[in-house]
Design a protein around this motif. Structure first.
Motif, mmCIF file in Angstrom:
data_model
loop_
_atom_site.group_PDB
_atom_site.id
_atom_site.type_symbol
_atom_site.label_atom_id
_atom_site.label_comp_id
_atom_site.label_asym_id
_atom_site.label_seq_id
_atom_site.Cartn_x
_atom_site.Cartn_y
_atom_site.Cartn_z
ATOM 1 N N VAL A 162 16.213 -10.751 -3.314
ATOM 2 C CA VAL A 162 15.849 -10.893 -4.734
ATOM 3 C C VAL A 162 16.532 -9.808 -5.562
ATOM 4 O O VAL A 162 16.524 -8.629 -5.177
ATOM 5 N N ALA A 163 17.077 -10.200 -6.687
ATOM 6 C CA ALA A 163 17.490 -9.269 -7.737
ATOM 7 C C ALA A 163 18.465 -8.193 -7.276
ATOM 8 O O ALA A 163 18.514 -7.114 -7.847
ATOM 9 N N HIS A 181 0.843 -1.206 0.000
ATOM 10 C CA HIS A 181 0.000 0.000 0.000
ATOM 11 C C HIS A 181 0.880 1.259 0.000
ATOM 12 O O HIS A 181 0.621 2.202 -0.751
ATOM 13 N N LEU A 182 1.939 1.244 0.813
ATOM 14 C CA LEU A 182 2.840 2.409 0.862
ATOM 15 C C LEU A 182 3.476 2.638 -0.505
ATOM 16 O O LEU A 182 3.584 3.773 -0.966
ATOM 17 N N GLY A 183 3.893 1.536 -1.153
ATOM 18 C CA GLY A 183 4.510 1.665 -2.473
ATOM 19 C C GLY A 183 3.552 2.242 -3.510
ATOM 20 O O GLY A 183 3.945 3.006 -4.390
ATOM 21 N N LEU A 184 2.269 1.882 -3.391
ATOM 22 C CA LEU A 184 1.266 2.373 -4.347
ATOM 23 C C LEU A 184 0.891 3.826 -4.103
ATOM 24 O O LEU A 184 0.802 4.614 -5.033
ATOM 25 N N HIS A 185 0.659 4.153 -2.817
ATOM 26 C CA HIS A 185 0.073 5.461 -2.505
ATOM 27 C C HIS A 185 1.053 6.477 -1.934
ATOM 28 O O HIS A 185 0.731 7.667 -1.903
ATOM 29 N N HIS A 186 2.207 6.009 -1.444
ATOM 30 C CA HIS A 186 3.194 6.931 -0.852
ATOM 31 C C HIS A 186 4.590 6.526 -1.320
ATOM 32 O O HIS A 186 5.459 6.243 -0.493
ATOM 33 N N PRO A 187 4.802 6.446 -2.619
ATOM 34 C CA PRO A 187 6.094 5.953 -3.100
ATOM 35 C C PRO A 187 7.226 6.903 -2.726
ATOM 36 O O PRO A 187 7.017 8.102 -2.582
ATOM 37 N N GLY A 188 8.406 6.313 -2.539
ATOM 38 C CA GLY A 188 9.594 7.108 -2.243
ATOM 39 C C GLY A 188 10.716 6.649 -3.145
ATOM 40 O O GLY A 188 10.493 5.905 -4.101
ATOM 41 N N PRO A 189 11.946 7.060 -2.839
ATOM 42 C CA PRO A 189 13.071 6.718 -3.716
ATOM 43 C C PRO A 189 13.381 5.222 -3.762
ATOM 44 O O PRO A 189 13.944 4.738 -4.743
ATOM 45 N N VAL A 190 13.044 4.475 -2.701
ATOM 46 C CA VAL A 190 13.383 3.036 -2.674
ATOM 47 C C VAL A 190 12.136 2.229 -3.029
ATOM 48 O O VAL A 190 11.163 2.184 -2.267
ATOM 49 N N ARG A 191 12.185 1.591 -4.198
ATOM 50 C CA ARG A 191 11.055 0.750 -4.648
ATOM 51 C C ARG A 191 11.171 -0.600 -3.980
ATOM 52 O O ARG A 191 12.107 -1.344 -4.257
ATOM 53 N N LEU A 192 10.226 -0.952 -3.127
ATOM 54 C CA LEU A 192 10.341 -2.218 -2.382
ATOM 55 C C LEU A 192 9.689 -3.378 -3.132
ATOM 56 O O LEU A 192 9.892 -4.538 -2.787
ATOM 57 N N LEU A 193 8.892 -3.055 -4.156
ATOM 58 C CA LEU A 193 8.348 -4.053 -5.090
ATOM 59 C C LEU A 193 8.837 -3.655 -6.467
ATOM 60 O O LEU A 193 8.521 -2.558 -6.926
ATOM 61 N N ASP A 224 9.068 -4.720 -12.595
ATOM 62 C CA ASP A 224 8.953 -5.923 -13.420
ATOM 63 C C ASP A 224 8.091 -6.972 -12.696
ATOM 64 O O ASP A 224 8.365 -7.321 -11.531
ATOM 65 N N ALA A 225 7.062 -7.462 -13.368
ATOM 66 C CA ALA A 225 6.078 -8.340 -12.723
ATOM 67 C C ALA A 225 6.709 -9.642 -12.229
ATOM 68 O O ALA A 225 6.371 -10.143 -11.153
ATOM 69 N N GLN A 226 7.618 -10.215 -13.021
ATOM 70 C CA GLN A 226 8.246 -11.475 -12.605
ATOM 71 C C GLN A 226 9.131 -11.252 -11.377
ATOM 72 O O GLN A 226 9.112 -12.040 -10.428
ATOM 73 N N ALA A 227 9.896 -10.150 -11.381
ATOM 74 C CA ALA A 227 10.753 -9.850 -10.220
ATOM 75 C C ALA A 227 9.877 -9.593 -8.992
ATOM 76 O O ALA A 227 10.205 -10.026 -7.873
ATOM 77 N N ALA A 228 8.732 -8.926 -9.199
ATOM 78 C CA ALA A 228 7.820 -8.650 -8.069
ATOM 79 C C ALA A 228 7.281 -9.958 -7.499
ATOM 80 O O ALA A 228 7.132 -10.112 -6.273
#
Ligand SMILES: N[C@@H](CCC(=O)N[C@@H](CS)C(=O)NCC(=O)O)C(=O)O
Length: 219
Positions: A153-154, A72-84, A87-91
């Motif tokens: 991951v990755a 939810h934080l990544g969707l609505h309050h994104p910041g510099p560090v993408r935690l998801l 890329d769908a496969q990497a996610a």
């Protein structure tokens, strides 16, 4: 402030979300779940009768389950560090490792600790033996898996590492990660050296006496 996190600094699932918030410097209000704050506890119980924490309230919307809060934080309050990852496969791989840490590290670790809190007559010896066996198997698998990786991951820090950090921290206290698992031990050390993780560990330090098995004199 729109984001309110109901949590406790010593709780592993709370730390999982706090790490995500600290990674991105996301502003939020910390609502402490403690007997010193009965008003906060009453609000928490009214919001979430299942009484598992942390929970997030975002502008009135309730979000439960640590992984979902981080998504939810990544969707609505994104910041510099993408935690998801984008890329769908990497996610998917991140979610797979996140499930691994919840189900095969945290769940058996919590089983051992919660059994200790039971009255001796109500203890579940077989369940604890099974939980320890599960941790042994999880450590074995993770050690091989981490032999060629920096993060889960990755090669970039993700939701899966937010889970790994507190769960491996407490798992090692509960059921020591043996020296033969050198890659896993090195991963745990890398996690503990990450500033967001260091911060949650330090904020939880005053509560170590709460650890039912007795906190070791390290970390
Ligand atoms: N599936 C939940 C688990 C949360 C959880 O177990 N939290 C612990 C604290 S670390 C808790 O609520 N313990 C209180 C209890 O078991 O009554 C999540 O992912 O957020």
């Amino acid at each position: 402030m729109s984001l309110k996190l109901y949590a406790h600094p010593f709780s592993s699932y709370s730390q999982k979300v706090l790490i995500a918030l600290y990674e991105n410097g996301t502003p939020f209000e910390f609502c402490p779940l403690s007997p010193d704050h009965p008003d906060v506890l009453a609000r928490f119980h009214a919001l979430w009768p299942l009484k598992r924490f942390p929970i997030l309230v975002d502008d009135g919307r309730l979000v439960v389950e640590a992984s979902i809060i981080i998504e939810h934080l990544g969707l609505h309050h994104p910041g510099p560090v993408r935690l998801l990852p984008e890329d769908a496969q990497a996610a998917l791989e991140v979610r797979m490792l996140d499930r691994f840490f919840d189900n095969y590290v945290s769940t058996p670790q919590q089983k051992i600790v919660s059994d200790k809190l039971r009255a001796p007559a109500a203890r579940d010896e077989q369940g604890v033996t099974e939980a320890r066996a599960m941790l042994d198997t999880a450590y074995e698998w993770l050690d091989g898996y981490m032999a060629v990786r920096t993060w889960a991951v990755a090669e970039s820090f993700s939701l899966a590492d937010c889970a790994a950090a507190p769960f491996l921290f407490y798992a090692d206290w509960t059921h020591a990660i043996g020296e033969r698992f050198a890659h896993l031990r090195a991963y745990r050390r890398r996690l503990l050296a990450r500033p967001s993780v260091m911060r949650v560990v330090n904020e939880a330090r005053p509560y170590r006496e709460l650890f039912p098995l007795g906190a070791p004199d390290r970390d």
